[in-house]
Design an enzyme around this catalytic site. Structure first.
Site, PDB file in Angstrom:
ATOM      1  CE  LYS A 150      54.031 -54.032 -47.324  1.00  0.00           C
ATOM      2  NZ  LYS A 150      53.150 -54.709 -48.139  1.00  0.00           N
ATOM      3  N   GLY A 159      54.424 -45.193 -52.773  1.00  0.00           N
ATOM      4  CA  GLY A 159      53.062 -45.540 -52.569  1.00  0.00           C
ATOM      5  C   GLY A 159      52.002 -44.257 -52.634  1.00  0.00           C
ATOM      6  N   GLY A 169      52.046 -42.479 -47.220  1.00  0.00           N
ATOM      7  CA  GLY A 169      53.333 -41.921 -47.102  1.00  0.00           C
ATOM      8  C   GLY A 169      53.119 -40.931 -46.067  1.00  0.00           C
ATOM      9  CD  GLU A 203      60.626 -40.643 -55.210  1.00  0.00           C
ATOM     10  OE1 GLU A 203      59.548 -39.843 -55.653  1.00  0.00           O
ATOM     11  OE2 GLU A 203      61.536 -40.162 -54.833  1.00  0.00           O
ATOM     12  CB  CYS A 209      53.837 -42.343 -59.573  1.00  0.00           C
ATOM     13  SG  CYS A 209      55.411 -43.355 -60.317  1.00  0.00           S
ATOM     14  CD  GLU A 255      47.887 -40.882 -57.751  1.00  0.00           C
ATOM     15  OE1 GLU A 255      47.988 -41.188 -56.387  1.00  0.00           O
ATOM     16  OE2 GLU A 255      49.033 -40.937 -58.415  1.00  0.00           O
TER      17      GLU A 255
HETATM   18  P1  NAD Z   1      49.535 -47.945 -51.263  1.00  0.00           P
HETATM   19  O1  NAD Z   1      50.051 -46.749 -50.509  1.00  0.00           O
HETATM   20  O2  NAD Z   1      48.253 -48.596 -50.983  1.00  0.00           O
HETATM   21  O3  NAD Z   1      50.605 -49.121 -50.622  1.00  0.00           O
HETATM   22  C1  NAD Z   1      52.042 -49.094 -50.789  1.00  0.00           C
HETATM   23  C2  NAD Z   1      52.717 -49.734 -49.812  1.00  0.00           C
HETATM   24  O4  NAD Z   1      52.477 -49.470 -48.558  1.00  0.00           O
HETATM   25  C3  NAD Z   1      52.220 -51.297 -49.908  1.00  0.00           C
HETATM   26  O5  NAD Z   1      53.321 -52.208 -49.805  1.00  0.00           O
HETATM   27  C4  NAD Z   1      51.019 -51.326 -48.618  1.00  0.00           C
HETATM   28  O6  NAD Z   1      51.266 -52.614 -48.171  1.00  0.00           O
HETATM   29  C5  NAD Z   1      52.121 -50.512 -47.659  1.00  0.00           C
HETATM   30  N1  NAD Z   1      51.244 -49.716 -46.739  1.00  0.00           N
HETATM   31  C6  NAD Z   1      49.949 -49.507 -46.718  1.00  0.00           C
HETATM   32  N2  NAD Z   1      49.758 -48.966 -45.474  1.00  0.00           N
HETATM   33  C7  NAD Z   1      50.712 -48.911 -44.620  1.00  0.00           C
HETATM   34  C8  NAD Z   1      51.133 -48.174 -43.323  1.00  0.00           C
HETATM   35  N3  NAD Z   1      50.072 -47.613 -42.707  1.00  0.00           N
HETATM   36  N4  NAD Z   1      52.207 -48.257 -43.013  1.00  0.00           N
HETATM   37  C9  NAD Z   1      53.196 -49.005 -43.865  1.00  0.00           C
HETATM   38  N5  NAD Z   1      53.075 -49.448 -44.881  1.00  0.00           N
HETATM   39  C10 NAD Z   1      51.775 -49.637 -45.515  1.00  0.00           C
HETATM   40  O7  NAD Z   1      50.021 -47.403 -52.837  1.00  0.00           O
HETATM   41  P2  NAD Z   1      49.593 -48.539 -54.067  1.00  0.00           P
HETATM   42  O8  NAD Z   1      47.876 -48.556 -54.256  1.00  0.00           O
HETATM   43  O9  NAD Z   1      50.255 -49.768 -53.922  1.00  0.00           O
HETATM   44  O10 NAD Z   1      50.275 -47.672 -55.140  1.00  0.00           O
HETATM   45  C11 NAD Z   1      49.659 -46.870 -55.950  1.00  0.00           C
HETATM   46  C12 NAD Z   1      50.225 -45.366 -55.280  1.00  0.00           C
HETATM   47  O11 NAD Z   1      51.707 -45.283 -55.385  1.00  0.00           O
HETATM   48  C13 NAD Z   1      49.817 -44.147 -56.251  1.00  0.00           C
HETATM   49  O12 NAD Z   1      49.320 -43.239 -55.182  1.00  0.00           O
HETATM   50  C14 NAD Z   1      50.978 -43.675 -56.813  1.00  0.00           C
HETATM   51  O13 NAD Z   1      51.134 -42.623 -57.332  1.00  0.00           O
HETATM   52  C15 NAD Z   1      52.002 -43.967 -55.992  1.00  0.00           C
HETATM   53  N6  NAD Z   1      53.432 -44.509 -56.594  1.00  0.00           N
HETATM   54  C16 NAD Z   1      54.263 -43.301 -56.534  1.00  0.00           C
HETATM   55  C17 NAD Z   1      55.656 -43.526 -57.422  1.00  0.00           C
HETATM   56  C18 NAD Z   1      56.790 -42.458 -57.388  1.00  0.00           C
HETATM   57  O14 NAD Z   1      57.749 -42.735 -57.482  1.00  0.00           O
HETATM   58  N7  NAD Z   1      56.055 -41.281 -57.063  1.00  0.00           N
HETATM   59  C19 NAD Z   1      55.601 -44.586 -57.971  1.00  0.00           C
HETATM   60  C20 NAD Z   1      54.679 -45.705 -58.043  1.00  0.00           C
HETATM   61  C21 NAD Z   1      53.702 -45.581 -57.337  1.00  0.00           C
END
Ligand code: NAD
Length: 496
Positions: A175, A227, A232, A249, A283, A384
């Site tokens: 997804k 994310g 998470g 992550e 990130c 963040e």
């Molecule tokens: P997000 O948490 O909004 O979304 C990430 C994914 O989760 C998307 O595919 C989204 O559709 C899905 N999602 C949302 N709600 C969900 C739920 N309730 N259940 C299951 N899936 C769900 O994050 P984003 O805005 O896409 O990315 C930014 C964030 O990602 C920042 O906080 C960044 O630090 C983090 N990030 C971390 C790393 C790492 O390796 N540590 C790498 C890249 C991004």
């Protein structure tokens, strides 16, 4: 009329069952529509799970070296299509072409690493304590892996998850982020063209409904999520209750420490790249500069001048150094933090507004922004932001710098600029991060090393390198007794 894209479920490109779609736009020019992408629902996920079960039965019995051969062809196809994918990625995500090329390259590197791992995937043979008995371990596939990915590395992060998951013999339901569904589609096209059996990969576009359906399904024993920490945490609660294997992550609040003996020009270059590359939406972005008082003024003069020279614009234009943000909500979030910074007494030294001019009117741009005199403990110092905002904190010693680095909830990456080799090695031990760079910015992970963070950034697993193969496989231990008599471990060994 915008092109309509589909899910890939049960070996076919199919429309979402409920017929709902979202519009995917170019963040640099919102009048440029990339396409309509499925906004899938639970029945789409259920169908994908049924098919993935069949895919797993087949793929888990395919020898690992042959699984690796498919991934080698994936690497070849990605190499051939690198420029096309990079352009598509910049169009839907905004970061500049040099960065999207790097994003594709990370996928290529991950594919070739995975391909060779098919001929390793080592188990161990160890001496048994009993005579005429062998003891050994091997790696076994687990089942269906649900992969949920963010917007900022549309190719690299899905490949970090999918390639090792597939190499280990699992079926994958992918997804992608609803902000970057086109790049996800290109990845699945390539996997199929490389010869992956169709039921082994399912692509289900959508948002949290799809993600949640994967997380809550008993048929999906492995979840890998990248994310925000907020999302998470929610996923972690469910997976904990269901005893799932879960890799998280999440967010970061990474710092670069610049000591008074540092090469300041080198550090300025590193900071521009770390703080404003990907418009701060990494990130591992450098979100805090922790700087020794003695060099603060000299360094800031250079940094502010260089920041004001950065060229904003469409990431596909050759001169552009900073692209747009991913969407309006992300830009408004940055604006909220600028207000918070001002209200908490930080000093805005550059940026702090949307860029002016007609060429920015149709995109989600924001000017690179720097706050000085940020107080440790204030919200700019701790939270963040995920945008082009740098918070500068002054310190008087290395010990104070390390303390400030460590007083955030996150622990992804850190950087130290110094000429003092002893200090460099101390920092490698002291800084509470999964990755520490010396004389290099907080970004720059390579595909063949483990990647991940400590504290609220992760849950102990690593992506990349050799460690990720443990996550996607189960350890199976076998004993073979060829003595012809009952031998009891512990008992016959010592009490006979
Ligand atoms: P997000 O948490 O909004 O979304 C990430 C994914 O989760 C998307 O595919 C989204 O559709 C899905 N999602 C949302 N709600 C969900 C739920 N309730 N259940 C299951 N899936 C769900 O994050 P984003 O805005 O896409 O990315 C930014 C964030 O990602 C920042 O906080 C960044 O630090 C983090 N990030 C971390 C790393 C790492 O390796 N540590 C790498 C890249 C991004």
């Amino acid at each position: 009329m915008a092109k309509t894209f589909k899910n890939f479920i049960a070996g076919q490109w199919v429309a979402p069952q409920a017929g709902q779609y979202t519009i995917n736009r170019n963040p640099a020019d919102t009048s440029d529509v990339i396409g309509r992408f499925p906004d899938s629902r639970v029945p789409d996920v259920a169908q994908a799970i049924r098919s993935a079960r069949e895919g797993f039965a087949l793929w888990s019995r395919t020898p690992a070296p042959l699984r690796g051969d498919v991934l080698r062809r994936v690497g070849d196809l990605m190499t051939a299509r690198k420029e096309e994918i990079a352009n598509a990625m910049t169009r839907e995500m905004g970061k500049v072409l040099a960065e999207t090329r790097g994003d594709v390259q990370e996928g290529i590197d991950t594919a070739y690493y995975a391909a060779t791992e098919g001929r390793r995937l080592f188990g161990k043979t160890v001496p048994s304590e009993l005579r005429r008995k062998w003891a050994m371990s091997m790696r076994r596939p687990i089942g269906i892996a649900g992969l949920i990915t963010p917007f900022n590395f549309p190719m690299a992060i899905p490949t970090w998850k999918a390639f090792p998951a597939l190499l280990c013999g699992n079926a994958v339901i992918f997804k992608p982020s609803h902000d970057v569904p086109h790049t996800g589609t290109l990845l699945v096209e390539i996997l199929l063209e490389a010869g992956l059996p169709p039921n082994v990969i399912q692509l289900v576009h959508g948002g949290h409904i799809v993600g949640n359906a994967l997380v809550t399904s008993e048929a999906v024993p492995v979840i890998s999520f990248t994310g925000s920490t907020e999302t998470g945490s929610r996923i972690g609660e469910v997976c904990g209750r269901m005893h799932k294997r879960l890799s998280l992550e999440m967010g970061g609040k990474n710092a670069m420490i610049v000591m008074d003996d540092a090469d300041l020009d080198l550090a300025v270059d590193g900071l521009l790249w770390g703080a404003f590359g990907t418009t701060g939406q990494r990130c591992t972005a450098t979100s805090r500069l922790i700087i020794h008082r003695k060099v603060h003024d000299r360094f800031m003069a250079k940094l502010v001048a260089a920041t004001e020279q950065l060229v904003l614009g469409d990431g596909r234009a050759p001169r552009t150094q900073v692209g747009p943000m991913i969407h309006e909500a992300a830009r408004e979030n940055v604006e909220r933090y600028v207000e918070i910074g001002l209200a908490q007494g930080a000093e805005l030294v550059t940026g702090g507004h949307r860029p002016k001019g007609a060429r920015f009117a149709k995109g989600w741009f924001y000017q690179p922004t720097i706050f000085t005199n940020v107080k440790p403990g204030s919200r700019l110092a701790l939270e963040e932001i995920f945008g082009p905002v740098l918070s500068v904190i002054q310190v008087s010693s290395y010990d104070q710098a390390a303390k400030v680095n460590n007083e955030v909830a996150y622990g992804l990456s850190s950087a130290l600029y110094t000429q003092d080799v002893n200090l460099a090695f101390r920092a490698m031990e002291d800084l509470q991060n999964g990755i520490t760079y010396i004389n290099a910015p907080t970004i720059g992970a390579e595909a063949h090393l483990p990647f991940g963070g400590v504290k609220q950034t992760g849950n102990g697993h690593r992506e990349g390198g050799w460690e990720v193969y443990d996550f996607y496989s189960e350890t199976k231990v076998c004993y073979v007794d060829f003595s012809g008599s009952l031998q009891r471990a512990q008992i016959d060994t010592y009490d006979a």
